[in-house]
Design a protein around this motif. Structure first.
Motif, PDB file in Angstrom:
ATOM      1  N   HIS A 264      21.870 -37.761  24.909  1.00 50.89           N
ATOM      2  CA  HIS A 264      21.854 -38.232  23.522  1.00 50.89           C
ATOM      3  C   HIS A 264      20.468 -38.729  23.147  1.00 50.89           C
ATOM      4  O   HIS A 264      19.978 -38.456  22.033  1.00 50.89           O
ATOM      5  CB  HIS A 264      22.880 -39.354  23.350  1.00 50.89           C
ATOM      6  CG  HIS A 264      23.020 -39.841  21.943  1.00 50.89           C
ATOM      7  ND1 HIS A 264      22.200 -40.830  21.406  1.00 50.89           N
ATOM      8  CD2 HIS A 264      23.867 -39.480  20.942  1.00 50.89           C
ATOM      9  CE1 HIS A 264      22.548 -41.055  20.158  1.00 50.89           C
ATOM     10  NE2 HIS A 264      23.556 -40.264  19.846  1.00 50.89           N
ATOM     11  N   ALA A 265      19.822 -39.445  24.056  1.00 48.13           N
ATOM     12  CA  ALA A 265      18.474 -39.942  23.772  1.00 48.13           C
ATOM     13  C   ALA A 265      17.494 -38.794  23.591  1.00 48.13           C
ATOM     14  O   ALA A 265      16.654 -38.820  22.679  1.00 48.13           O
ATOM     15  CB  ALA A 265      18.020 -40.861  24.907  1.00 48.13           C
ATOM     16  N   LEU A 266      17.589 -37.785  24.430  1.00 51.04           N
ATOM     17  CA  LEU A 266      16.678 -36.640  24.325  1.00 51.04           C
ATOM     18  C   LEU A 266      16.851 -35.901  23.006  1.00 51.04           C
ATOM     19  O   LEU A 266      15.881 -35.354  22.457  1.00 51.04           O
ATOM     20  CB  LEU A 266      16.914 -35.682  25.499  1.00 51.04           C
ATOM     21  CG  LEU A 266      16.397 -36.143  26.860  1.00 51.04           C
ATOM     22  CD1 LEU A 266      16.935 -35.237  27.963  1.00 51.04           C
ATOM     23  CD2 LEU A 266      14.881 -36.167  26.873  1.00 51.04           C
ATOM     24  N   ASN A 267      18.068 -35.887  22.498  1.00 51.07           N
ATOM     25  CA  ASN A 267      18.351 -35.160  21.255  1.00 51.07           C
ATOM     26  C   ASN A 267      18.065 -35.972  20.004  1.00 51.07           C
ATOM     27  O   ASN A 267      18.036 -35.405  18.901  1.00 51.07           O
ATOM     28  CB  ASN A 267      19.813 -34.697  21.240  1.00 51.07           C
ATOM     29  CG  ASN A 267      20.089 -33.604  22.240  1.00 51.07           C
ATOM     30  OD1 ASN A 267      19.217 -32.768  22.521  1.00 51.07           O
ATOM     31  ND2 ASN A 267      21.281 -33.588  22.805  1.00 51.07           N
ATOM     32  N   HIS A 268      17.878 -37.278  20.131  1.00 51.31           N
ATOM     33  CA  HIS A 268      17.738 -38.108  18.937  1.00 51.31           C
ATOM     34  C   HIS A 268      16.445 -38.908  18.868  1.00 51.31           C
ATOM     35  O   HIS A 268      16.220 -39.594  17.870  1.00 51.31           O
ATOM     36  CB  HIS A 268      18.934 -39.083  18.832  1.00 51.31           C
ATOM     37  CG  HIS A 268      20.229 -38.413  18.509  1.00 51.31           C
ATOM     38  ND1 HIS A 268      21.012 -37.803  19.461  1.00 51.31           N
ATOM     39  CD2 HIS A 268      20.870 -38.235  17.317  1.00 51.31           C
ATOM     40  CE1 HIS A 268      22.097 -37.300  18.889  1.00 51.31           C
ATOM     41  NE2 HIS A 268      22.033 -37.550  17.595  1.00 51.31           N
ATOM     42  N   ILE A 269      15.623 -38.829  19.870  1.00 49.70           N
ATOM     43  CA  ILE A 269      14.355 -39.546  19.807  1.00 49.70           C
ATOM     44  C   ILE A 269      13.251 -38.589  19.378  1.00 49.70           C
ATOM     45  O   ILE A 269      13.184 -37.443  19.831  1.00 49.70           O
ATOM     46  CB  ILE A 269      14.022 -40.209  21.161  1.00 49.70           C
ATOM     47  CG1 ILE A 269      12.885 -41.197  21.003  1.00 49.70           C
ATOM     48  CG2 ILE A 269      13.705 -39.165  22.235  1.00 49.70           C
ATOM     49  CD1 ILE A 269      12.667 -42.087  22.215  1.00 49.70           C
ATOM     50  N   LYS A 270      12.420 -39.026  18.474  1.00 51.07           N
ATOM     51  CA  LYS A 270      11.355 -38.168  17.971  1.00 51.07           C
ATOM     52  C   LYS A 270      10.174 -38.116  18.931  1.00 51.07           C
ATOM     53  O   LYS A 270       9.560 -37.055  19.117  1.00 51.07           O
ATOM     54  CB  LYS A 270      10.904 -38.661  16.594  1.00 51.07           C
ATOM     55  CG  LYS A 270      11.986 -38.555  15.525  1.00 51.07           C
ATOM     56  CD  LYS A 270      11.479 -39.058  14.175  1.00 51.07           C
ATOM     57  CE  LYS A 270      12.572 -38.945  13.115  1.00 51.07           C
ATOM     58  NZ  LYS A 270      12.112 -39.454  11.793  1.00 51.07           N
ATOM     59  N   ASP A 271       9.841 -39.240  19.505  1.00 52.20           N
ATOM     60  CA  ASP A 271       8.697 -39.311  20.403  1.00 52.20           C
ATOM     61  C   ASP A 271       9.208 -39.422  21.838  1.00 52.20           C
ATOM     62  O   ASP A 271       9.559 -40.501  22.315  1.00 52.20           O
ATOM     63  CB  ASP A 271       7.824 -40.527  20.057  1.00 52.20           C
ATOM     64  CG  ASP A 271       6.552 -40.583  20.881  1.00 52.20           C
ATOM     65  OD1 ASP A 271       6.354 -39.690  21.731  1.00 52.20           O
ATOM     66  OD2 ASP A 271       5.772 -41.533  20.694  1.00 52.20           O
ATOM     67  N   LYS A 272       9.255 -38.280  22.536  1.00 49.88           N
ATOM     68  CA  LYS A 272       9.791 -38.281  23.897  1.00 49.88           C
ATOM     69  C   LYS A 272       8.898 -39.040  24.866  1.00 49.88           C
ATOM     70  O   LYS A 272       9.351 -39.446  25.939  1.00 49.88           O
ATOM     71  CB  LYS A 272      10.013 -36.844  24.369  1.00 49.88           C
ATOM     72  CG  LYS A 272      11.203 -36.161  23.706  1.00 49.88           C
ATOM     73  CD  LYS A 272      11.480 -34.811  24.321  1.00 49.88           C
ATOM     74  CE  LYS A 272      12.800 -34.241  23.802  1.00 49.88           C
ATOM     75  NZ  LYS A 272      12.860 -34.116  22.365  1.00 49.88           N
ATOM     76  N   ASP A 273       7.638 -39.239  24.513  1.00 54.62           N
ATOM     77  CA  ASP A 273       6.759 -40.017  25.388  1.00 54.62           C
ATOM     78  C   ASP A 273       7.223 -41.458  25.499  1.00 54.62           C
ATOM     79  O   ASP A 273       7.061 -42.104  26.537  1.00 54.62           O
ATOM     80  CB  ASP A 273       5.317 -39.965  24.875  1.00 54.62           C
ATOM     81  CG  ASP A 273       4.653 -38.633  25.159  1.00 54.62           C
ATOM     82  OD1 ASP A 273       5.145 -37.915  26.060  1.00 54.62           O
ATOM     83  OD2 ASP A 273       3.669 -38.307  24.488  1.00 54.62           O
ATOM     84  N   ARG A 274       7.818 -41.994  24.420  1.00 57.29           N
ATOM     85  CA  ARG A 274       8.345 -43.357  24.468  1.00 57.29           C
ATOM     86  C   ARG A 274       9.497 -43.442  25.460  1.00 57.29           C
ATOM     87  O   ARG A 274       9.618 -44.423  26.211  1.00 57.29           O
ATOM     88  CB  ARG A 274       8.817 -43.792  23.082  1.00 57.29           C
ATOM     89  CG  ARG A 274       7.703 -43.961  22.059  1.00 57.29           C
ATOM     90  CD  ARG A 274       8.276 -44.414  20.727  1.00 57.29           C
ATOM     91  NE  ARG A 274       8.968 -45.696  20.869  1.00 57.29           N
ATOM     92  CZ  ARG A 274      10.058 -46.029  20.189  1.00 57.29           C
ATOM     93  NH1 ARG A 274      10.605 -45.181  19.342  1.00 57.29           N
ATOM     94  NH2 ARG A 274      10.603 -47.221  20.358  1.00 57.29           N
ATOM     95  N   LEU A 275      10.354 -42.433  25.480  1.00 54.93           N
ATOM     96  CA  LEU A 275      11.456 -42.411  26.436  1.00 54.93           C
ATOM     97  C   LEU A 275      10.918 -42.303  27.858  1.00 54.93           C
ATOM     98  O   LEU A 275      11.380 -43.000  28.772  1.00 54.93           O
ATOM     99  CB  LEU A 275      12.386 -41.243  26.137  1.00 54.93           C
ATOM    100  CG  LEU A 275      13.589 -41.067  27.075  1.00 54.93           C
ATOM    101  CD1 LEU A 275      14.500 -42.282  27.007  1.00 54.93           C
ATOM    102  CD2 LEU A 275      14.363 -39.799  26.720  1.00 54.93           C
ATOM    103  N   LYS A 276       9.940 -41.448  28.034  1.00 53.88           N
ATOM    104  CA  LYS A 276       9.329 -41.280  29.354  1.00 53.88           C
ATOM    105  C   LYS A 276       8.732 -42.588  29.860  1.00 53.88           C
ATOM    106  O   LYS A 276       8.853 -42.932  31.040  1.00 53.88           O
ATOM    107  CB  LYS A 276       8.253 -40.200  29.279  1.00 53.88           C
ATOM    108  CG  LYS A 276       7.417 -40.036  30.523  1.00 53.88           C
ATOM    109  CD  LYS A 276       6.341 -38.996  30.298  1.00 53.88           C
ATOM    110  CE  LYS A 276       5.380 -38.914  31.481  1.00 53.88           C
ATOM    111  NZ  LYS A 276       4.313 -37.916  31.253  1.00 53.88           N
ATOM    112  N   MET A 277       8.102 -43.345  28.970  1.00 56.90           N
ATOM    113  CA  MET A 277       7.462 -44.590  29.383  1.00 56.90           C
ATOM    114  C   MET A 277       8.472 -45.697  29.670  1.00 56.90           C
ATOM    115  O   MET A 277       8.170 -46.657  30.373  1.00 56.90           O
ATOM    116  CB  MET A 277       6.490 -45.063  28.299  1.00 56.90           C
ATOM    117  CG  MET A 277       5.303 -44.137  28.084  1.00 56.90           C
ATOM    118  SD  MET A 277       4.319 -43.928  29.581  1.00 56.90           S
ATOM    119  CE  MET A 277       3.721 -45.601  29.815  1.00 56.90           C
TER     120      MET A 277
END
Length: 401
Positions: A264-277
């Motif tokens: 869900h996060a991968l499909n709804h976050i615009k900046d994937k770098d923020r998720l990675k960090m």
């Protein structure tokens, strides 16, 4: 089963269900009697009797009240680290099941890890039916926070905290970290269920949930919907603790699944770098190819999502001829071949710089000096038996909480 669904009969009237449950229990007993359990216990006892090695064991008491932990007093004789002593990686070890076990059952594995140069924290957590998933995850959050705040007193490095778990502990570690990442970034899926996993209170604590450096997960399941279907196939969905711990509805199963939250996060976050960090930088997934109690299907799917999230180091290793309990049991005996391999895997995760590696079939290892395309495979005799020591990590200690 005081919390069983109203339409569930108190007595399993179906002869087919009785047969499947009995077959499962007999299979479980057979695997323990003929697998690694008894030989490993005997070998561990012999190893303890014949070993004269001294360990520095330190205990700290954490008293659990209804909704928070009270920190206890640290061991008064523990030397205070100085500028010439480096800090060691920290492993928080969660090895209990959903409704049984305590920290004492994890101590053989913890001592083995301690001997390799890690600071090991072994917590007690709430068990079902005293609590369900929300209370259990809250405990894990508290352990991470306590470790981050106090581990330097044990010469542990708070920037190098790893969550390690087997089976239920693997799911708990993954769920705690990924739920926190999704909540921090505001990409949690809509939740209309009665299961509300706690979100770290940044206002009252004036800090976010301390980020862990890595996850080391053995024999885990990361998709509760898939696992419920598997339990149903085995005739166990009415007697197994997992469905009830997770809320016993399809909607709550999704809220408790790390794969669903991460997807869900991968499909709804615009900046994937923020998720990675926000996610851990290292993840090691280990599963037995012959795990008949929790097939590695969801582990493979979880691996794919972690790679898609851009985590710098993700490794999936499928051990051939190993079953569900093999990693936990073999890790108590330093001389066993699987233990040697697992300790090297753990060290590579905690101290190495490995990139994304996918393992399947026989265990394959990437050479340290090679690039990401070169691998070396174990032969049938398992010749890769060299253990590298803990380097310059001084005087590891064991912390029980």
């Amino acid at each position: 089963q005081t919390d069983a669904p109203a339409d569930q009969p108190l007595v399993p009237l179906s002869p087919w269900r009785v047969f499947k449950v009995t077959l499962y229990l007999l299979t479980y007993l057979y695997e323990n009697l003929t697998g690694p359990f008894i030989p490993s216990i005997v070998q561990y006892c012999w190893h303890k009797l014949s070993s004269n090695r001294k360990r520095t064991s330190v205990s700290t008491t954490v008293i659990k009240n209804s909704k928070r932990f009270t920190e206890g007093i640290l061991h008064p004789n523990l030397p205070i680290p100085n500028a010439h002593q480096s800090e060691s990686p920290v492993i928080i070890l969660i090895c209990t099941s959903w409704n049984s076990g305590n920290k004492s059952t994890c101590m053989p594995v913890a001592h083995n890890l301690q001997s390799q140069g890690y600071v090991v924290v072994v917590p007690n957590i709430t068990l079902y039916p005293q609590g369900k998933i929300a209370e259990i995850v809250f405990d894990v959050q508290q352990v991470i926070h306590w470790t981050h705040s106090h581990i330097r007193q044990f010469r542990g490095d708070p920037s190098q905290i790893y969550l390690m778990g087997h089976s239920a502990g693997a799911l708990l570690a993954a769920l705690t970290v990924i739920h926190d990442a999704c909540a921090t970034l505001g990409v949690m899926p809509l939740n209309t269920t009665h299961v509300n996993i706690p979100v770290w209170d940044n206002v009252s604590r004036r800090t976010s949930l301390p980020r862990v450096q890595g996850l080391i997960l053995f024999s885990g399941t990361y998709d509760i919907t898939y696992y419920y279907a598997y339990l149903h196939h085995k005739g166990l969905e009415q007697v197994h603790a997992v469905p009830r711990v997770m809320g016993n509805t399809p909607e709550t199963f999704l809220q408790c699944s790390p794969t669903f939250l991460l997807n869900h996060a991968l499909n709804h976050i615009k900046d994937k770098d923020r998720l990675k960090m926000t996610l851990p930088r290292k993840v090691l997934l280990i599963h037995g190819a012959k795990d008949s109690f929790n097939p590695p299907t969801s582990t493979r799917n979880f691996y794919d999502l972690l790679v898609a999230a851009g985590i710098p180091s993700v490794q999936l290793k499928i051990y051939e001829n190993q079953n569900h309990i093999s990693p936990r049991i073999d890790l108590i005996v330093p001389t066993k071949r699987l233990c040697v391999l697992l300790l090297e895997d753990i060290k590579d995760c905690c101290l190495g710089q490995a990139g994304i590696v996918m393992m399947g079939g026989k265990l394959r290892e990437k050479k340290e000096e090679s690039d990401h395309e070169e691998y070396v495979m174990d032969n049938e005799e398992g010749e890769r038996v060299t253990i590298r020591n803990g380097g310059d990590m001084p005087h590891p200690v064991l912390v029980t909480a």
